[in-house]
Design a protein around this motif. Structure first.
Motif, PDB file in Angstrom:
ATOM      1  N   SER A 160       0.816  -1.218   0.000  1.00 13.27           N
ATOM      2  CA  SER A 160       0.000   0.000   0.000  1.00 13.27           C
ATOM      3  C   SER A 160       0.851   1.269   0.000  1.00 13.27           C
ATOM      4  O   SER A 160       0.391   2.318  -0.451  1.00 13.27           O
ATOM      5  N   CYS A 161       2.070   1.195   0.542  1.00 15.79           N
ATOM      6  CA  CYS A 161       2.928   2.384   0.526  1.00 15.79           C
ATOM      7  C   CYS A 161       4.380   1.980   0.749  1.00 15.79           C
ATOM      8  O   CYS A 161       4.666   0.877   1.224  1.00 15.79           O
ATOM      9  N   VAL A 162       5.275   2.868   0.380  1.00 17.80           N
ATOM     10  CA  VAL A 162       6.703   2.734   0.689  1.00 17.80           C
ATOM     11  C   VAL A 162       7.069   3.857   1.643  1.00 17.80           C
ATOM     12  O   VAL A 162       6.388   4.898   1.693  1.00 17.80           O
ATOM     13  N   PHE A 163       8.155   3.675   2.409  1.00 19.23           N
ATOM     14  CA  PHE A 163       8.468   4.681   3.419  1.00 19.23           C
ATOM     15  C   PHE A 163       9.950   4.667   3.787  1.00 19.23           C
ATOM     16  O   PHE A 163      10.669   3.704   3.528  1.00 19.23           O
ATOM     17  N   PHE A 164      10.371   5.752   4.421  1.00 18.06           N
ATOM     18  CA  PHE A 164      11.657   5.855   5.107  1.00 18.06           C
ATOM     19  C   PHE A 164      11.377   6.234   6.556  1.00 18.06           C
ATOM     20  O   PHE A 164      10.606   7.169   6.808  1.00 18.06           O
ATOM     21  N   LEU A 165      11.983   5.515   7.492  1.00 21.42           N
ATOM     22  CA  LEU A 165      11.975   5.979   8.867  1.00 21.42           C
ATOM     23  C   LEU A 165      12.897   7.184   8.964  1.00 21.42           C
ATOM     24  O   LEU A 165      13.963   7.212   8.349  1.00 21.42           O
ATOM     25  N   THR A 166      12.508   8.183   9.730  1.00 18.86           N
ATOM     26  CA  THR A 166      13.287   9.411   9.822  1.00 18.86           C
ATOM     27  C   THR A 166      13.639   9.696  11.285  1.00 18.86           C
ATOM     28  O   THR A 166      12.954   9.229  12.193  1.00 18.86           O
ATOM     29  N   PRO A 167      14.719  10.458  11.524  1.00 18.03           N
ATOM     30  CA  PRO A 167      15.080  10.793  12.908  1.00 18.03           C
ATOM     31  C   PRO A 167      14.033  11.689  13.543  1.00 18.03           C
ATOM     32  O   PRO A 167      13.210  12.303  12.859  1.00 18.03           O
ATOM     33  N   ALA A 168      14.085  11.771  14.865  1.00 18.98           N
ATOM     34  CA  ALA A 168      13.080  12.535  15.605  1.00 18.98           C
ATOM     35  C   ALA A 168      13.035  13.995  15.171  1.00 18.98           C
ATOM     36  O   ALA A 168      11.970  14.625  15.189  1.00 18.98           O
ATOM     37  N   ASP A 169      14.187  14.560  14.778  1.00 18.99           N
ATOM     38  CA  ASP A 169      14.231  15.968  14.381  1.00 18.99           C
ATOM     39  C   ASP A 169      14.155  16.145  12.870  1.00 18.99           C
ATOM     40  O   ASP A 169      14.385  17.240  12.357  1.00 18.99           O
ATOM     41  N   GLY A 170      13.835  15.073  12.138  1.00 20.18           N
ATOM     42  CA  GLY A 170      13.776  15.141  10.685  1.00 20.18           C
ATOM     43  C   GLY A 170      12.364  15.356  10.182  1.00 20.18           C
ATOM     44  O   GLY A 170      11.430  15.556  10.956  1.00 20.18           O
ATOM     45  N   PRO A 171      12.189  15.317   8.856  1.00 20.63           N
ATOM     46  CA  PRO A 171      10.854  15.492   8.283  1.00 20.63           C
ATOM     47  C   PRO A 171       9.985  14.279   8.603  1.00 20.63           C
ATOM     48  O   PRO A 171      10.486  13.187   8.866  1.00 20.63           O
ATOM     49  N   ARG A 172       8.675  14.476   8.585  1.00 21.22           N
ATOM     50  CA  ARG A 172       7.770  13.358   8.824  1.00 21.22           C
ATOM     51  C   ARG A 172       6.431  13.627   8.149  1.00 21.22           C
ATOM     52  O   ARG A 172       5.992  14.765   8.049  1.00 21.22           O
ATOM     53  N   ASP A 173       5.829  12.560   7.677  1.00 18.20           N
ATOM     54  CA  ASP A 173       4.449  12.625   7.191  1.00 18.20           C
ATOM     55  C   ASP A 173       3.488  12.102   8.244  1.00 18.20           C
ATOM     56  O   ASP A 173       2.326  12.499   8.287  1.00 18.20           O
ATOM     57  N   ALA A 174       3.973  11.196   9.071  1.00 15.98           N
ATOM     58  CA  ALA A 174       3.129  10.582  10.099  1.00 15.98           C
ATOM     59  C   ALA A 174       4.031   9.828  11.064  1.00 15.98           C
ATOM     60  O   ALA A 174       5.263   9.877  10.955  1.00 15.98           O
ATOM     61  N   LEU A 175       3.405   9.128  12.022  1.00 15.82           N
ATOM     62  CA  LEU A 175       4.111   8.285  12.982  1.00 15.82           C
ATOM     63  C   LEU A 175       3.589   6.864  12.866  1.00 15.82           C
ATOM     64  O   LEU A 175       2.375   6.640  12.797  1.00 15.82           O
ATOM     65  N   LEU A 176       4.510   5.896  12.823  1.00 13.36           N
ATOM     66  CA  LEU A 176       4.095   4.509  12.944  1.00 13.36           C
ATOM     67  C   LEU A 176       3.591   4.281  14.363  1.00 13.36           C
ATOM     68  O   LEU A 176       4.171   4.782  15.330  1.00 13.36           O
ATOM     69  N   SER A 177       2.509   3.539  14.484  1.00 19.61           N
ATOM     70  CA  SER A 177       1.869   3.356  15.785  1.00 19.61           C
ATOM     71  C   SER A 177       2.829   2.723  16.778  1.00 19.61           C
ATOM     72  O   SER A 177       3.519   1.748  16.456  1.00 19.61           O
TER      73      SER A 177
END
Length: 267
Positions: free
Chosen positions: A185-202
């Motif tokens: 359904s989607c592809v993603f990159f985990l990002t650091p806490a101070d980096g860009p984000r679209d959402a949070l994994l639960s």
């Protein structure tokens, strides 16, 4: 001693292509005179100017800025320009230090996952993980690399496909219900806490399983993961994640690929 030099002599002296000298002339950085048959001829002053140009080009300065400096050049202007050079060099050093940190993080990732046990299911707590993602209705396995590259392009100041950040894909839940294991359904990159984000994994408890080899082994390992989840009296709470810890960007040996399946679970 000669007073004038042909373009090919200057090109050899500075290890440049003659077209580069013509480009500098076009941009107003060099002003060769014309000799017999309209050939470009360069003076000692042109050689000195070219020394300055080469030095400034090594700092990636644009030609317009170099031309302005050459026109105004004086001791005072040079001192001012040295301040600018010092700032640019400090910026380059900062970039080099960041690149060195990235190399070390990538090395740590490879060394960590190359020996991880395969086929063992573990349960662990995960906090909320920021990530950026690209969603499609149905993503086929063969499209994942293309879409990850597309996602990288949206965040190219922070994310690299060849880097230390974890990338992955989320399996499509509706397809899984039909027994189809290669739809996402989607592809993603985990990002650091101070980096860009679209959402949070639960956040929550995740069942995890690592496997080696090609992605055609996904279905059997996903079945192993689900069987273990049920045996523990747990229930899947979300579609599984596929995390690519070692992949084609790290090795051409498919047997060395390391992929992790993660699934949020609850009792």
């Amino acid at each position: 001693m000669k007073n004038l030099y042909k373009i090919h002599e200057i090109a050899r002296l500075f290890h440049l292509h003659p077209d580069t000298l013509r480009y500098y002339e076009e941009k107003g950085l060099l002003h060769p005179v014309r000799g017999k048959s309209n050939y470009r001829m360069y003076t000692i002053q042109d050689i000195c100017t070219l020394n300055v140009i080469r030095s400034l080009r090594e700092l990636d300065l644009p030609t317009e800025e170099i031309r302005t400096y050459l026109e105004r050049r004086s001791v005072e202007e040079t001192l001012s320009f040295l301040d600018r050079q010092e700032t640019l060099l400090e910026d380059k050093l900062a970039l080099l230090r960041a690149a060195g940190q990235e190399v070390r993080r990538r090395r740590e990732r490879l060394e960590r996952y190359r020996t991880v046990p395969e086929g063992q299911v573990s349960i662990r707590e995960e906090g909320a993980r920021p990530y950026v993602f690209l969603r499609e209705n149905v993503i086929l396995e063969k499209e994942i690399d293309f879409l990850l590259k597309k996602l990288e392009g949206r965040h190219q100041d922070y994310i690299k496909v060849i880097g230390s950040q974890t990338m992955g894909a989320i399996l499509d839940g509706e397809s899984l219900k039909k027994g189809v294991f290669n739809h996402f359904s989607c592809v993603f990159f985990l990002t650091p806490a101070d980096g860009p984000r679209d959402a949070l994994l639960s956040p929550g408890r995740y069942a995890s399983l690592f496997y080696r080899g090609g992605y055609n082994r996904l279905d059997r390992h996903l079945e192993m993961l689900l069987e273990n989840i049920r045996a523990r009296g747990l229930t899947p709470a979300a579609p599984p994640l596929e995390l690519y810890h070692i992949d084609v960007h790290d090795t051409r040996q498919e047997s060395e690929y390391v992929t992790e399946l993660q699934m949020l679970v609850h009792r």
